[in-house]
Design an enzyme around this catalytic site. Structure first.
Site, PDB file in Angstrom:
ATOM      1  N   ALA A 211      -3.973   5.799   4.916  1.00 51.08           N
ATOM      2  CA  ALA A 211      -3.261   5.800   3.629  1.00 51.08           C
ATOM      3  C   ALA A 211      -2.047   4.891   3.737  1.00 51.08           C
ATOM      4  O   ALA A 211      -1.859   4.210   4.753  1.00 51.08           O
ATOM      5  CB  ALA A 211      -2.841   7.212   3.277  1.00 51.08           C
ATOM      6  N   ASN A 212      -1.226   4.844   2.710  1.00 53.21           N
ATOM      7  CA  ASN A 212       0.042   4.097   2.781  1.00 53.21           C
ATOM      8  C   ASN A 212       1.098   4.848   1.979  1.00 53.21           C
ATOM      9  O   ASN A 212       0.821   5.895   1.397  1.00 53.21           O
ATOM     10  CB  ASN A 212      -0.152   2.662   2.295  1.00 53.21           C
ATOM     11  CG  ASN A 212      -0.612   2.615   0.857  1.00 53.21           C
ATOM     12  OD1 ASN A 212       0.097   3.032  -0.045  1.00 53.21           O
ATOM     13  ND2 ASN A 212      -1.832   2.131   0.628  1.00 53.21           N
ATOM     14  N   ARG A 213       2.307   4.306   1.955  1.00 55.23           N
ATOM     15  CA  ARG A 213       3.442   5.058   1.401  1.00 55.23           C
ATOM     16  C   ARG A 213       3.607   4.942  -0.115  1.00 55.23           C
ATOM     17  O   ARG A 213       4.587   5.410  -0.658  1.00 55.23           O
ATOM     18  CB  ARG A 213       4.739   4.576   2.048  1.00 55.23           C
ATOM     19  CG  ARG A 213       4.841   4.894   3.500  1.00 55.23           C
ATOM     20  CD  ARG A 213       6.200   4.486   4.026  1.00 55.23           C
ATOM     21  NE  ARG A 213       6.201   4.409   5.464  1.00 55.23           N
ATOM     22  CZ  ARG A 213       6.260   5.472   6.260  1.00 55.23           C
ATOM     23  NH1 ARG A 213       6.339   6.682   5.749  1.00 55.23           N
ATOM     24  NH2 ARG A 213       6.233   5.312   7.562  1.00 55.23           N
TER      25      ARG A 213
END
Ligand code: C5P
Length: 404
Positions: A211-213
């Site tokens: 995932a990412n932020r």
């Protein structure tokens, strides 16, 4: 936006939020809609049919079998004489009844018998909302085509407990109604715009993902700002914890490939605004079982490239007139943005610096540059909502030039 001549059947369920439904009646009527109310027995413990009847200027319907009542029109007619059914508050009980096809009172019978769109505004204690049974019912109802607005996070009126379960505010419900029924006004009225937002999750095995932020704040704010200017907006959102914007059709996806399919399904559109932080790579083959720690040491993940959704739209045979992309960079901001403009077939690249010290990812503010073939425009550091509003204005101006 106008709701003139729209007929709304408001089903009021038994919850303390029923007092807000009285205000909802007023708000809907102010916009030209006619409102007819059905109240459950429990709803009448919280607010009276007299209040609902006075505000709606119509008879309030409470009984499934009331052949003696001169006003009795039956559940089928109540549904037939409405353009939209709004359930507010939608209690856990009403949701469960409709999810399982029960019809033992007037409210549930109307909901089961209708072929009209149904919008639910759930309201309940956070524990009830997060219970697996309610989650299941919500999913079932969403699959059956029921639309939802809220609930929001906040303090509960009865217990002071905080959590998710508070009914959406009347004006948010009105915006959702307008999204479904309204004749839109504003510079983007009649325009259809697809927006992507949030991260994507790329599964590694059944319990792990990449995932990412990205929080989705900027993309969701843009979707809301475009709707505010009258556009019909389809928001394709990756997994986020923020609420669906009011007045926008939100499609929830997890992976880049699902996002691409949802964007494809939303075309043709007048404009596409691709804000999502799409994972560039995914694991070549997702493990069917949880990968175990073992003697073999750390697993090596074989990665493959994800489709570039923006580039796909920028070079599409159904290419929208205006294609807007984002460039989140930690270095060489402008050079990368210019390159992206060409490579992705975009008309505008909104470039922002996402170095950790800037606090843009997940934060509330953003400082962007608008990169087009014609040059670069620098915008000051602003709230993401303000960036969204200004970008929506810019999109409206660019699309206005296509008017004949
Ligand atoms: O190449 P990069 O990821 O920096 O490009 C960012 C822009 O491209 C954003 O508008 C993003 O939404 C879009 N994008 C996309 N699909 C991808 C990668 C990026 O739509 N697979």
């Amino acid at each position: 936006m106008s709701l003139s001549a729209k007929r709304i059947l408001l089903v009021i369920g038994g919850g303390v939020a029923a007092y807000k439904s009285l205000d909802l009646i007023r708000r809907l009527r102010e916009r030209g809609a006619s409102v007819r109310c059905v109240m459950t027995a429990a709803a009448q413990q919280f607010v009276t049919p007299l209040s609902a009847g006075t505000l709606s200027a119509d008879h309030v319907f409470t009984d499934l079998f009331d052949r003696n009542d001169e006003h009795d029109v039956g559940h089928i007619r109540l549904s037939r004489e409405a353009d939209l059914i709004v359930v507010a508050p939608a209690t856990a009980d009403l949701m469960a009844k409709l999810a399982t096809g029960q019809a033992n009172d007037l409210a549930s019978a109307v909901l089961l018998a209708t072929d009209k769109p149904v919008l639910m505004a759930p309201a309940m204690n956070p524990r009830m909302w997060s219970h697996a049974a309610t989650r299941r019912n919500r999913e079932t109802l969403a699959r059956d085509g029921i639309r939802f607005v809220g609930p929001a996070r906040g303090e509960m009126a009865e217990s002071g407990e905080a959590g998710e379960g508070r009914m959406a505010e009347p004006l948010e419900i009105v915006a959702a109604v307008e999204g479904l029924l309204g004749r839109r006004t504003g510079p983007l009225a009649g325009r259809r715009i697809v927006v992507t937002s949030g991260p994507t999750h790329e599964p590694i095995d059944p319990v792990r993902y990449i995932a990412n932020r990205s929080s989705g704040k900027q993309g969701h704010a843009i979707a809301a700002a475009l709707a505010e200017l009258g556009a019909e907006v389809v928001l394709v959102s990756g997994p986020v914890t923020i609420a669906d914007p009011a007045g926008v059709e939100t499609v929830h996806v997890e992976t880049a490939r699902q996002m691409q399919a949802a964007v494809e399904a939303a075309l043709p559109a007048d404009a596409a605004v691709m804000v999502a932080a799409v994972a560039d790579w995914r694991v070549a083959s997702e493990a069917g079982e949880k990968i175990k720690k073992g003697a073999g040491g750390a697993p090596a993940l074989q990665m493959v490239e994800n489709p570039d959704i923006l580039a796909g739209v920028g070079h599409h045979r159904k290419r929208p007139f205006l294609v807007v992309g984002f460039a989140a960079e930690t270095q060489d901001l402008l050079a990368n943005a210019r390159q992206k403009l060409k490579r992705k077939g975009a008309d505008i690249i909104v470039a922002n610096d996402v170095s950790p010290q800037g606090g843009v990812m997940g934060g509330d503010r953003n400082e962007v540059r608008i990169v087009t073939a014609g040059g670069v425009e620098e915008w000051p550091l602003m709230d993401k909502d303000a960036v969204a509003a200004r970008l929506a204005e810019l999109i409206a101006r660019r699309l206005a030039s296509t008017l004949t």
